[in-house]
Design a protein around this motif. Structure first.
Motif, short mmCIF file in Angstrom:
data_model
loop_
_atom_site.label_atom_id
_atom_site.label_comp_id
_atom_site.label_asym_id
_atom_site.label_seq_id
_atom_site.Cartn_x
_atom_site.Cartn_y
_atom_site.Cartn_z
N ASP A 146 -30.67 48.60 -27.62
CA ASP A 146 -31.70 49.45 -27.03
C ASP A 146 -31.07 50.47 -26.08
N THR A 194 -36.59 48.21 -29.07
CA THR A 194 -37.30 47.28 -29.94
C THR A 194 -38.72 47.08 -29.45
N ASN A 195 -39.66 47.16 -30.35
CA ASN A 195 -41.07 46.89 -30.03
C ASN A 195 -41.54 47.67 -28.81
N ARG A 202 -43.44 49.51 -26.01
CA ARG A 202 -44.75 49.29 -25.39
C ARG A 202 -45.20 50.52 -24.61
N LYS A 209 -44.09 59.26 -30.56
CA LYS A 209 -43.60 57.94 -30.98
C LYS A 209 -42.96 57.98 -32.37
N GLY A 251 -39.87 47.51 -23.67
CA GLY A 251 -39.83 47.00 -25.03
C GLY A 251 -40.39 45.61 -25.12
N THR A 252 -39.70 44.78 -25.85
CA THR A 252 -40.18 43.45 -26.20
C THR A 252 -40.57 42.64 -24.98
#
Lengths: 114, 111
Positions: free
Chosen positions: B2, B28-29, B31, B67, B93-94
Protein backbone atom coordinates in the motif's frame (compact mmCIF):
# COMPACT_ATOMS: atom_id res chain seq x y z
CA UNK A 1 -12.86 21.16 25.99
CA UNK A 2 -9.08 20.94 25.83
CA UNK A 3 -9.33 18.36 23.04
CA UNK A 4 -6.26 16.10 22.80
CA UNK A 5 -3.35 17.02 25.03
CA UNK A 6 0.15 15.55 24.99
CA UNK A 7 3.07 15.82 27.37
CA UNK A 8 5.92 16.50 27.24
CA UNK A 9 6.31 18.82 24.24
CA UNK A 10 10.01 18.11 23.90
CA UNK A 11 12.33 15.46 25.28
CA UNK A 12 15.90 14.37 24.75
CA UNK A 13 16.77 10.80 25.71
CA UNK A 14 20.01 8.88 25.81
CA UNK A 15 20.22 5.54 24.05
CA UNK A 16 18.79 2.82 26.26
CA UNK A 17 16.66 5.12 28.42
CA UNK A 18 12.92 4.66 28.76
CA UNK A 19 10.06 7.12 28.86
CA UNK A 20 6.31 7.45 28.59
CA UNK A 21 4.56 9.89 26.30
CA UNK A 22 1.26 10.95 27.78
CA UNK A 23 -1.93 11.51 25.80
CA UNK A 24 -5.30 12.56 27.19
CA UNK A 25 -8.55 13.48 25.48
CA UNK A 26 -11.64 14.97 27.10
CA UNK A 27 -14.11 14.39 24.26
CA UNK A 28 -15.17 10.90 25.39
CA UNK A 29 -13.79 9.46 22.18
CA UNK A 30 -13.62 5.70 21.86
CA UNK A 31 -10.77 5.47 19.37
CA UNK A 32 -7.25 6.69 20.04
CA UNK A 33 -4.11 6.50 17.95
CA UNK A 34 -0.38 7.06 18.20
CA UNK A 35 1.52 8.19 15.10
CA UNK A 36 5.11 9.11 14.46
CA UNK A 37 6.20 11.59 11.83
CA UNK A 38 9.76 11.51 10.59
CA UNK A 39 11.22 14.55 8.81
CA UNK A 40 9.78 15.00 5.33
CA UNK A 41 7.52 12.00 5.77
CA UNK A 42 3.88 11.38 6.43
CA UNK A 43 2.47 9.93 9.59
CA UNK A 44 2.90 6.26 10.44
CA UNK A 45 0.55 4.48 12.83
CA UNK A 46 2.28 2.92 15.83
CA UNK A 47 -0.62 1.62 17.94
CA UNK A 48 -4.31 2.26 18.20
CA UNK A 49 -7.10 1.53 20.65
CA UNK A 50 -10.81 1.04 20.06
CA UNK A 51 -11.76 1.45 23.70
CA UNK A 52 -10.58 1.05 27.26
CA UNK A 53 -8.71 -2.21 27.69
CA UNK A 54 -8.33 -2.85 23.94
CA UNK A 55 -5.20 -2.02 21.96
CA UNK A 56 -3.66 -3.25 18.73
CA UNK A 57 -0.55 -2.77 16.65
CA UNK A 58 -0.31 -0.40 13.73
CA UNK A 59 2.34 -0.31 11.02
CA UNK A 60 5.43 0.40 13.13
CA UNK A 61 4.89 -0.99 16.67
CA UNK A 62 8.39 -2.34 17.36
CA UNK A 63 10.07 -0.66 20.32
CA UNK A 64 6.83 0.70 21.74
CA UNK A 65 4.09 -0.36 24.12
CA UNK A 66 0.72 1.13 24.97
CA UNK A 67 -2.05 0.72 27.49
CA UNK A 68 -5.61 2.01 27.68
CA UNK A 69 -6.90 1.68 31.23
CA UNK A 70 -9.37 4.56 30.84
CA UNK A 71 -11.25 6.13 27.95
CA UNK A 72 -9.35 9.38 28.42
CA UNK A 73 -5.72 8.24 28.57
CA UNK A 74 -3.55 6.43 26.05
CA UNK A 75 0.12 6.54 27.08
CA UNK A 76 2.90 5.39 24.76
CA UNK A 77 5.89 3.71 26.36
CA UNK A 78 9.36 3.59 24.83
CA UNK A 79 11.64 0.97 26.31
CA UNK A 80 15.35 1.06 25.50
CA UNK A 81 15.26 4.18 23.32
CA UNK A 82 17.18 4.05 20.03
CA UNK A 83 18.25 6.84 17.64
CA UNK A 84 15.76 5.47 15.09
CA UNK A 85 12.99 6.57 17.43
CA UNK A 86 13.92 10.22 17.00
CA UNK A 87 10.69 11.64 15.60
CA UNK A 88 7.64 13.74 16.34
CA UNK A 89 4.89 11.75 17.99
CA UNK A 90 1.23 12.62 17.55
CA UNK A 91 -1.67 11.27 19.49
CA UNK A 92 -5.12 11.43 17.89
CA UNK A 93 -8.67 10.44 18.72
CA UNK A 94 -12.00 9.94 17.02
CA UNK A 95 -15.45 9.20 18.37
CA UNK A 96 -15.89 6.35 15.92
CA UNK A 97 -13.77 4.84 13.21
CA UNK A 98 -11.73 7.33 11.24
CA UNK A 99 -13.52 6.74 8.00
CA UNK A 100 -16.68 8.10 9.55
CA UNK A 101 -15.38 10.64 12.02
CA UNK A 102 -12.97 13.53 12.09
CA UNK A 103 -9.62 12.72 13.64
CA UNK A 104 -8.43 15.18 16.28
CA UNK A 105 -4.70 15.48 16.84
CA UNK A 106 -2.69 16.53 19.84
CA UNK A 107 0.09 19.13 19.49
CA UNK A 108 2.83 16.50 19.28
CA UNK A 109 5.90 15.50 21.26
CA UNK A 110 9.30 16.07 19.66
CA UNK A 111 11.65 13.31 20.82
CA UNK A 112 15.38 13.17 20.16
CA UNK A 113 17.43 10.10 21.09
CA UNK A 114 21.17 10.67 21.28
CA UNK B 1 2.45 -2.74 -0.92
CA UNK B 2 0.00 0.00 0.00
CA UNK B 3 1.23 3.50 -0.75
CA UNK B 4 0.16 7.11 -1.04
CA UNK B 5 2.12 9.45 -3.29
CA UNK B 6 1.71 13.20 -3.23
CA UNK B 7 2.94 15.68 -5.79
CA UNK B 8 4.53 18.07 -6.03
CA UNK B 9 6.67 17.68 -2.90
CA UNK B 10 6.99 21.45 -2.65
CA UNK B 11 5.47 24.46 -4.34
CA UNK B 12 6.08 28.21 -4.21
CA UNK B 13 3.35 30.54 -5.48
CA UNK B 14 2.33 34.18 -5.16
CA UNK B 15 -0.70 35.42 -3.30
CA UNK B 16 -3.78 35.20 -5.47
CA UNK B 17 -2.57 32.19 -7.44
CA UNK B 18 -4.59 28.98 -7.68
CA UNK B 19 -2.85 25.75 -6.77
CA UNK B 20 -3.69 22.08 -7.31
CA UNK B 21 -2.18 19.43 -5.08
CA UNK B 22 -2.22 15.81 -6.15
CA UNK B 23 -2.58 12.57 -4.25
CA UNK B 24 -2.48 9.12 -5.86
CA UNK B 25 -2.88 5.91 -3.94
CA UNK B 26 -2.77 2.15 -4.00
CA UNK B 27 -4.47 0.81 -0.90
CA UNK B 28 -6.19 -2.49 -0.25
CA UNK B 29 -9.92 -2.18 0.31
CA UNK B 30 -10.17 1.57 0.11
CA UNK B 31 -12.48 3.20 2.64
CA UNK B 32 -11.75 6.93 2.54
CA UNK B 33 -9.23 9.59 1.61
CA UNK B 34 -8.46 12.44 3.96
CA UNK B 35 -6.72 15.77 3.50
CA UNK B 36 -4.98 17.57 6.35
CA UNK B 37 -3.24 20.91 6.72
CA UNK B 38 -0.16 20.90 8.92
CA UNK B 39 1.33 24.19 10.01
CA UNK B 40 3.77 24.27 12.86
CA UNK B 41 2.36 21.49 14.91
CA UNK B 42 -0.41 18.93 14.59
CA UNK B 43 -2.32 18.31 11.37
CA UNK B 44 -5.80 19.78 11.17
CA UNK B 45 -8.52 18.01 9.28
CA UNK B 46 -9.72 19.49 5.97
CA UNK B 47 -11.78 16.94 4.06
CA UNK B 48 -12.81 13.32 4.04
CA UNK B 49 -13.75 11.84 0.67
CA UNK B 50 -15.44 8.51 0.20
CA UNK B 51 -17.32 8.81 -3.11
CA UNK B 52 -16.04 9.54 -6.60
CA UNK B 53 -16.91 12.75 -8.36
CA UNK B 54 -18.46 14.58 -5.43
CA UNK B 55 -16.62 17.82 -4.77
CA UNK B 56 -16.21 18.97 -1.19
CA UNK B 57 -15.74 22.67 -0.60
CA UNK B 58 -14.73 24.80 2.33
CA UNK B 59 -14.19 28.44 1.48
CA UNK B 60 -11.35 28.67 -1.02
CA UNK B 61 -10.46 25.00 -0.65
CA UNK B 62 -12.06 22.17 -2.57
CA UNK B 63 -11.28 18.54 -3.17
CA UNK B 64 -12.49 15.71 -5.33
CA UNK B 65 -11.84 11.99 -5.50
CA UNK B 66 -11.55 9.67 -8.51
CA UNK B 67 -11.79 6.08 -7.30
CA UNK B 68 -11.40 4.66 -10.79
CA UNK B 69 -8.07 6.39 -11.44
CA UNK B 70 -7.10 6.21 -7.73
CA UNK B 71 -6.32 9.84 -7.09
CA UNK B 72 -7.56 12.99 -5.45
CA UNK B 73 -6.81 16.67 -5.92
CA UNK B 74 -6.94 19.53 -3.47
CA UNK B 75 -7.51 22.96 -5.00
CA UNK B 76 -6.82 26.25 -3.29
CA UNK B 77 -8.01 29.38 -5.07
CA UNK B 78 -6.88 32.97 -4.41
CA UNK B 79 -4.09 31.74 -2.17
CA UNK B 80 -3.06 33.74 0.88
CA UNK B 81 0.13 33.68 2.96
CA UNK B 82 -1.85 31.88 5.67
CA UNK B 83 -2.23 28.94 3.30
CA UNK B 84 1.49 28.24 3.64
CA UNK B 85 1.69 24.79 5.23
CA UNK B 86 2.27 21.14 4.54
CA UNK B 87 -0.77 19.44 3.06
CA UNK B 88 -1.05 15.78 3.91
CA UNK B 89 -3.11 13.18 2.10
CA UNK B 90 -4.07 9.99 3.91
CA UNK B 91 -5.94 6.93 2.74
CA UNK B 92 -7.72 4.43 4.93
CA UNK B 93 -7.76 0.82 3.90
CA UNK B 94 -8.58 -2.55 5.33
CA UNK B 95 -10.26 -2.62 8.72
CA UNK B 96 -10.67 1.13 8.96
CA UNK B 97 -7.57 1.47 11.12
CA UNK B 98 -4.88 1.16 8.53
CA UNK B 99 -4.24 4.75 7.54
CA UNK B 100 -1.40 5.43 5.11
CA UNK B 101 -0.13 8.97 4.88
CA UNK B 102 1.68 10.54 1.96
CA UNK B 103 4.85 12.54 2.55
CA UNK B 104 2.97 15.78 2.05
CA UNK B 105 3.20 18.80 -0.23
CA UNK B 106 4.95 21.81 1.25
CA UNK B 107 3.21 24.97 -0.02
CA UNK B 108 4.75 28.38 0.40
CA UNK B 109 2.69 31.43 -0.58
CA UNK B 110 4.68 34.62 -1.13
CA UNK B 111 3.13 37.99 -0.33
Amino acid sequence: NAGVTQTPKFRILKIGQSMTLQCTQDMNHNYMYWYRQDPGMGLKLIYYSVGAGITDKGEVPNGYNVSRSTTEDFPLRLELAAPSQTSVYFCASTLGQTYTDTQYFGPGTRLTVL
Amino acid sequence: EDKVVQSPLSLVVHEGDTVTLNCSYEVTNFRSLLWYKQEKKAPTFLFMLTSSGIEKKSGRLSSILDKKELFSILNITATQTGDSAIYLCAVEGTGGFKTIFGAGTRLFVKA
